[in-house]
Write a protein that holds these residues in place. Structure first.
Motif, short mmCIF file in Angstrom:
data_model
loop_
_atom_site.label_atom_id
_atom_site.label_comp_id
_atom_site.label_asym_id
_atom_site.label_seq_id
_atom_site.Cartn_x
_atom_site.Cartn_y
_atom_site.Cartn_z
N ARG A 244 0.83 -1.19 0.00
CA ARG A 244 0.00 0.00 0.00
C ARG A 244 0.88 1.26 0.00
O ARG A 244 2.05 1.23 0.36
CB ARG A 244 -0.92 0.01 1.21
N GLY B 256 -4.64 10.09 1.70
CA GLY B 256 -5.28 8.92 1.10
C GLY B 256 -4.35 7.72 1.10
O GLY B 256 -3.13 7.87 1.00
N TYR C 98 -3.79 4.13 -0.93
CA TYR C 98 -4.18 3.29 -2.07
C TYR C 98 -3.72 1.86 -1.82
O TYR C 98 -2.55 1.61 -1.49
CB TYR C 98 -3.57 3.82 -3.36
N CYS D 18 -8.94 3.38 -3.04
CA CYS D 18 -8.20 4.43 -2.32
C CYS D 18 -9.12 5.00 -1.25
O CYS D 18 -10.23 5.47 -1.54
CB CYS D 18 -7.75 5.54 -3.27
N THR E 63 -2.33 4.44 -10.88
CA THR E 63 -2.45 3.23 -10.07
C THR E 63 -2.11 1.99 -10.89
O THR E 63 -2.37 1.91 -12.09
CB THR E 63 -3.87 3.10 -9.52
#
Length: 655
Positions: free
Chosen positions: A459, A531, A533, A540, A650
């Protein structure tokens, strides 16, 4: 001619033929009695602007007559009287020599008639008492030969313009080249003389002594300085504007030399090479001259200025008092013996009068301002020195403010660059591109930042924040908040809970800084979006502390803003934040940014729509997209606030 007290002061033969009164009968009588009752109001005819029209006049024989007259004030407000003239006063085309010969001989106002070639055809006795004329003016002499004033070619062009367009020129100022009294000047009215059919036959110039020009010119110069100096927080710009303001109204050549390097990234003066005959005393910050090529200057702007160790320049710096040499002595045996290059320039350019005025503010010596006259033959007076000192005092405060601002901004930028991340990595979870642009010199450095923090299980945390305020304190606060965010992220806290801890810590820090122990959370107010992800879930989780919403570019090219609850800024002590989950298909792009990117026009909604449009379309690379977004939304760079932009593409987890 009508004097300022509205009585007849000059009565010509032409006026006698028109009205029928002799000079003895008309002189010193009220001008109002020359007009018939019901004619235009006297206040309208004899006002501060030219008037022309048809009037009914009283003749000596008791009859009334019609006359087309023109009334022209001899200065801008009529304070010197009025000239009354017209075709009726001559009775036939052209100028009546007899009438002109009798005109204004006993008037304190000098009057000269020039033909279409600007050659003198007549003048009254007053020209012998005013020092703007040659000692022996001659009929037939060209205007630049008869007039002995500074820049007579300007008067020549003005007379040609009046002769061409017929519009009188009032309040024109002339300064004698050899005045009988210091700073004396004259106000001149230029009036075209026409035949009855409107064809110009010449120009009439009327000049009246206006007193000391220093007071009027000095106030005008100070007003101009007030409007021009102080609009910029750049020491070089302020210095240059001071020099340009003083040329040519006060001096023919002006330099502004500062004792420390400007800008601050130059080599300190003390490290430059010096000799027994020459030392680096200043940096040239401003220079202006009546000559476009700055032929008087030995040193260019931004370069060190070398002076003899014993010279008026170093004396002013040491004593903090002005140096005044109205008649500059360049003969052997003076301080110029130790400065041969400057002595040569003085001789070549005809410099003959010198003032050196210190630039000091708040007890500090900032440098010197040098004022020189060369083509202007009048030496500087004590009034000129007082004016130069007033200009220098005003400019010194602005320069000092600019120097202080420059130092603080440089320090804030250094701190900010040191505290910002130098290398970011999203690991296998995200591909990154960033831009950071500090505000320009009209504003101060802010506390914007972004960060990317790798967490467990591949992450990654994405952070963007903005400290309220500008300057060193904002930069330091930004560094503390960034460090705090990194520390709390290691606890694997949900985004909303992490922001709550940051808010509590900010309040504690603000309370510790207050002497009375009370809370002052606004001292550490900041917006932040945090945030996390997760490439496995392609989700997210975000929380916002008063920060603008992140933009999402989906794989199909569509752009939307994440619906993250904004929350309150960090440091207000409200402590309530809400996490939001956003589904992100593979190859989606998250755009985090500071408000400086969307508030260029002070309209957030419009800024968000412009950002949406800038992010839409095909993406060649994230780095190119960063450049494109910044160039589109801030083509001239940030002005009032920093700009931070973080793009993250991403990547779902393998397998």
């Amino acid at each position: 001619m009508i004097s300022a007290d509205m009585t007849v002061s000059v009565w010509t033969g032409a006026a006698e033929r028109l009205w029928g009164y002799s000079a003895d009968q008309a002189l010193h009588s009220p001008a109002k009695g020359l007009l018939v009752s019901g004619a235009p109001e006297i206040s309208r005819v004899f006002a501060g602007s030219p008037w022309s029209g048809r009037v009914r006049i009283h003749r000596r024989d008791g009859h009334e007559a019609t006359a087309d007259l023109q009334v022209t004030p001899l200065d801008a407000d009529g304070g010197a009287g009025w000239l009354v003239w017209g075709p009726n006063m001559f009775g036939r085309p052209g100028l009546d020599p007899a009438a002109v010969n009798a005109l204004f001989h006993h008037s304190p106002v000098s009057l000269v008639v020039w033909d279409r070639e600007l050659r003198c055809t007549w003048f009254n006795d007053s020209v012998h008492h005013q020092d703007i004329y040659s000692s022996q003016p001659e009929l037939g002499g060209y205007v630049t030969d008869v007039i002995r004033a500074r820049h007579p070619e300007c008067l020549e062009r003005a007379m040609a313009r009046v002769l061409s367009d017929g519009v009188p020129l009032l309040g024109y100022e002339l300064w004698p080249t050899e005045a009988r009294a210091p700073d004396r000047y004259y106000r001149v009215a230029l009036i075209r003389l026409d035949e009855p059919d409107g064809r110009p036959v010449g120009v009439c110039s009327a000049a009246v002594q206006a007193g000391t020009g220093q007071q009027v010119g000095g106030l005008r110069l100070l007003n101009e300085a007030k409007s021009r100096i102080g609009t910029d927080l750049d020491p070089l710009v302020t210095s240059q504007r001071l020099a340009e303001t003083a040329v040519p109204q006060l001096a023919d050549y002006v330099t502004i030399d500062l004792v420390e390097a400007v800008p601050l990234d130059k080599e300190p003066l003390r490290r430059l090479r010096s000799t027994d005959a020459s030392i680096p005393g200043f940096y040239r910050a401003g220079a202006a001259s009546i000559h476009d090529d700055l032929r008087e200057s030995l040193w260019a702007r931004g370069t060190p200025v070398y002076v003899p160790p014993a010279s008026p320049f170093t004396a002013v710096l040491r004593n903090r008092r002005s140096y005044f040499e109205p008649v500059l002595d360049a003969t052997p045996g003076t301080w110029l013996d130790n400065d041969p290059d400057r002595a040569q320039v003085i001789r070549q350019t005809g410099m003959h009068s010198l003032m050196i005025v210190p630039l000091q503010a708040r007890g500090a010596m900032l440098g010197i301002s040098v004022f020189v006259r060369s083509e202007n033959p009048v030496p500087f007076s004590r009034a000129d020195l007082a004016l130069a000192e007033e200009l220098a005092a005003r400019a010194a405060l602005i320069i000092d403010n600019a120097l202080r601002y420059t130092r603080e901004r440089t320090a804030a930028l250094a701190i900010q660059r040191a505290l910002m991340p130098h290398h970011l990595s999203g690991g296998s979870a995200v591909e990154l591109a960033t831009r950071y642009l500090p505000a320009d010199t009209y504003a101060c450095v802010g506390g914007d930042w972004f960060d990317v923090i790798q967490l467990s299980d591949s992450r990654v945390a994405l952070v963007v924040g903005d400290v309220v305020g500008h300057g060193i304190n904002a930069a330091v606060t930004m560094g503390r908040l960034r460090a705090t965010t990194r520390a709390f992220s290691k606890l694997e806290l949900p985004p909303a809970e992490l922001l709550r801890f940051m808010d509590e810590l900010a309040v504690d820090i603000a309370r510790d800084r207050c002497d009375d122990g009370t809370s002052a959370p606004s001292a550490f107010a900041a917006t932040c979006l945090y945030g996390v992800y997760d490439p496995k879930s392609q989700r997210c989780t975000m929380a916002s502390a008063g920060h603008p919403p992140p933009a999402i570019i989906f794989p199909d090219g569509s752009v939307d803003f994440a619906g993250v609850a904004p929350g309150a800024p960090i440091g207000l002590g409200l402590g309530f934040f809400e996490s939001t989950d956003v589904e992100l298909p593979g190859s989606s792009v998250i755009a985090l940014y500071s408000d400086g990117l969307i508030e260029m026009e002070h309209d957030v909604d419009r800024g968000l729509q412009r950002l949406r449009a800038a992010l839409a379309g095909p993406i060649s690379s994230l780095d190119d997209l960063c450049t494109s977004v910044v160039d589109t939304l801030a083509p001239d760079g940030p002005v009032d606030d920093d700009i931070a932009l973080l793009l993250a593409r991403t990547h779902p987890a393998a397998g």
